[in-house]
Write an enzyme that holds these catalytic residues in place. Structure first.
Site, PDB file in Angstrom:
ATOM      1  N   LYS A 177       3.114   0.799  23.045  1.00  0.00           N
ATOM      2  CA  LYS A 177       2.990  -0.016  24.069  1.00  0.00           C
ATOM      3  C   LYS A 177       1.490  -0.157  24.158  1.00  0.00           C
ATOM      4  O   LYS A 177       0.449   0.950  24.074  1.00  0.00           O
ATOM      5  CB  LYS A 177       3.457   1.268  25.547  1.00  0.00           C
ATOM      6  CG  LYS A 177       2.871   0.224  26.084  1.00  0.00           C
ATOM      7  CD  LYS A 177       2.793   1.553  27.961  1.00  0.00           C
ATOM      8  CE  LYS A 177       0.881   1.606  27.826  1.00  0.00           C
ATOM      9  NZ  LYS A 177       0.405   0.153  28.291  1.00  0.00           N
ATOM     10  N   CYS A 287     -15.117   4.312  21.308  1.00  0.00           N
ATOM     11  CA  CYS A 287     -15.607   5.367  21.948  1.00  0.00           C
ATOM     12  C   CYS A 287     -16.519   5.949  21.101  1.00  0.00           C
ATOM     13  O   CYS A 287     -16.975   7.548  21.369  1.00  0.00           O
ATOM     14  CB  CYS A 287     -14.332   5.953  21.648  1.00  0.00           C
ATOM     15  SG  CYS A 287     -13.575   5.993  19.423  1.00  0.00           S
TER      16      CYS A 287
END
Ligand code: NAD
Length: 483
Positions: A177, A287
């Site tokens: 997903k 990140c």
């Protein structure tokens, strides 16, 4: 106006709409116009994809093939990705504003390399053999089963393949997903996988949102054997709770607040160059971003003036223009989040450069004079092109400041003093420490973080541990000949 592109789910080898025909638009953050229409899935589509992946795992050829046969298909997929690098790169650039030079020029290349590396790594891996008196033990690495892979929007294709490639190489089947802001490249990837000869149901893609949508459904289904997630720390905690209901193993790669420490014996040209890339690549939506920059007092002023000049020289523009180095933020929602930190900045310190630009652009921003103990800019993950610069005097002070965070993902050290570099690297609480560089990756190395940065490591053998069920086979050796 050109017709909008459209992207469906890919379930059991077919590109399909949602049962109820629901769709959503994906918006180009540079034009701020929808550029494609995407099938909007929910629990029904997620469950259907899991049934397909389960069937492909339990009955299909994929887990039963040899590593060489599976590897040939994964290499074929990598070839097709390279042949279609412009379409894949444009999909990510249109979805989230990343410059094409980065998406096509770097991310697609690394995504294809992920398939090649993990196909070869699995094929060349060996088990352990553990001889003991009267018995012989050896290990096998059985595929875990159905893997749910839930991805973020900042490096869409690259991070999806970082999960999908090892999962497939070890014989699992996958339901991917992608993030709702960046759906397009995942559908293209699944189309290419079918073209490469991957059997139906092996790589499924479901589009939708997280909570009460396709994402949540993937984390709650007992037919899923592994959940690999990259995204926000808060989402990671919710997913860990959902996974605990069925004791499904999870790998969580979450937020970060990277420390970048520049000592006064550093090669300044090198340190400035990497410090700029560490915070402004991908408009800071990384990140690993070096969002806390610690500079030793002796070189502080010189470093800061070179750093701000380099920040102001970055070429901001249309991501589709190959000269662009710096694009808009990925969405209106994310622009609003980062903007709120810009509004806060003058009350916490001094803004040296940056601020809002055109549309959803936040220009490369640097803030100094903050109090690390209380500053939200220092303590929270902004996930945008905003760096706080903090001076320090001693090595011990730098280490203490760098470790003063809930995030343990990464840190960078710039020093020409060999002993200091090793000493500081050992003292930093971080999954990866780069010395005199940044972003350099070898896929054999462990990748991940501690604290709010996640659970577990992926890469090389670390990915094997997660995507397989290691098994010990213990054989008795008859003490004397039977004949
Ligand atoms: P996010 O957590 O909002 O969303 C990530 C994905 O999770 C999306 O696909 C989303 O639809 C899905 N999701 C959201 N809620 C869910 C739920 N309840 N159940 C199941 N799925 C759900 O993160 P984001 O904004 O897309 O990504 C940015 C974050 O990702 C930043 O915090 C960044 O630091 C982190 N990140 C970490 C790494 C790493 O390797 N550690 C790499 C890239 C990004």
């Amino acid at each position: 106006m050109p017709a909008k592109s459209s992207f469906g789910h890919v379930i059991d080898g077919k590109e399909v709409d949602s049962d109820d025909g629901a769709t959503f638009d994906t918006v180009d953050p540079w034009t701020r116009e929808p550029w494609a229409e995407v099938a909007l899935g929910g629990a029904a589509e997620a469950d259907r994809a899991i049934v397909a992946a389960r069937h492909a795992f339990d009955e299909g050829p994929w887990p039963r093939m040899g590593f060489a046969e599976r590897g040939a298909i994964l290499h074929q997929l990598a070839d097709l990705m390279e042949e279609n690098s412009r379409e894949l790169g444009l999909a990510d650039s249109r979805d989230m504003g990343k410059p094409l030079a980065q998406s096509q020029g770097v991310d697609v290349v690394r995504a294809a390399h992920n398939f090649r590396f993990f196909a070869d790594h699995a094929r060349l891996s060996t088990g352990e053999q553990l001889p003991m008196p009267g018995h012989h033990i050896y290990t096998r690495y059985e595929p875990a089963g159905v893997v749910a892979a839930i991805a973020p929007w900042n490096f869409p294709l690259m991070l999806e393949t970082w999960k999908v490639a090892p999962a497939l190489a070890w014989g699992n089947t996958v339901v991917l997903k992608p993030a709702e802001d960046t759906p397009a490249s995942a559908t293209i990837l699944a189309r290419l996988a079918l073209e490469a000869g991957m059997p139906p149901g092996v790589l499924n893609v479901v589009h939708g949102y997280g909570p009460e949508s396709a994402g949540q459904a993937l984390t709650e289904n007992p037919a899923v054997d592994r959940i690999t997630f990259t995204g926000e720390s808060g989402t990671g905690k919710i997913i860990a709770c959902a996974a605990s209901q069925h004791l499904t193993p999870v790998s969580l790669e979450l937020g970060g607040k990277g420390a970048n420490i520049v000592f006064d014996d550093a090669d300044l040209d090198n340190a400035v160059d990497w410090a700029i890339r560490a915070i402004y690549t991908n408009a800071g939506q990384v990140c690993l971003a070096g969002s806390r920059l610690f500079v030793q007092r002796g070189i502080h002023d010189e470093f800061v003036s070179r750093f701000t000049a380099a920040a102001e020289a970055l070429v901001i523009g249309d991501p589709k223009d190959t000269a662009t180095q710096f694009g808009p933020l990925a969405s209106k929602q994310h622009f609003d989040k980062v903007s709120a930190y810009l509004d806060l900045a003058p009350s916490e310190g001094t803004v040296l450069t940056g601020g809002r630009g055109e549309g959803w652009v936040v220009r490369p921003t640097a803030v100094t004079g903050i109090d690390p103990a209380s500053s939200r800019l220092f303590r929270e993950e902004i996930f945008g092109p905003v760096v706080v610069i903090v001076p320090f005097d001693t090595e011990a002070e730098a280490v203490a400041l760098a470790n003063d965070t809930r995030y343990g993902l990464n840190a960078m050290v710039f020093s020409e003093n060999l002993s200091r570099a090793h000493r500081v690297a050992a003292a930093l609480d971080a999954g990866t420490v780069w010395v005199n560089c940044f972003f350099i990756r070898d896929l054999r190395a462990p990748f991940g973080g501690s604290g709010d940065s996640g659970i577990g490591r992926e890469g090389g053998n670390f990915s094997r541990e997660f995507f397989t069920e290691p098994k010990a086979v213990v054989m008795q050796i008859a003490p004397s000949a039977m004949d």
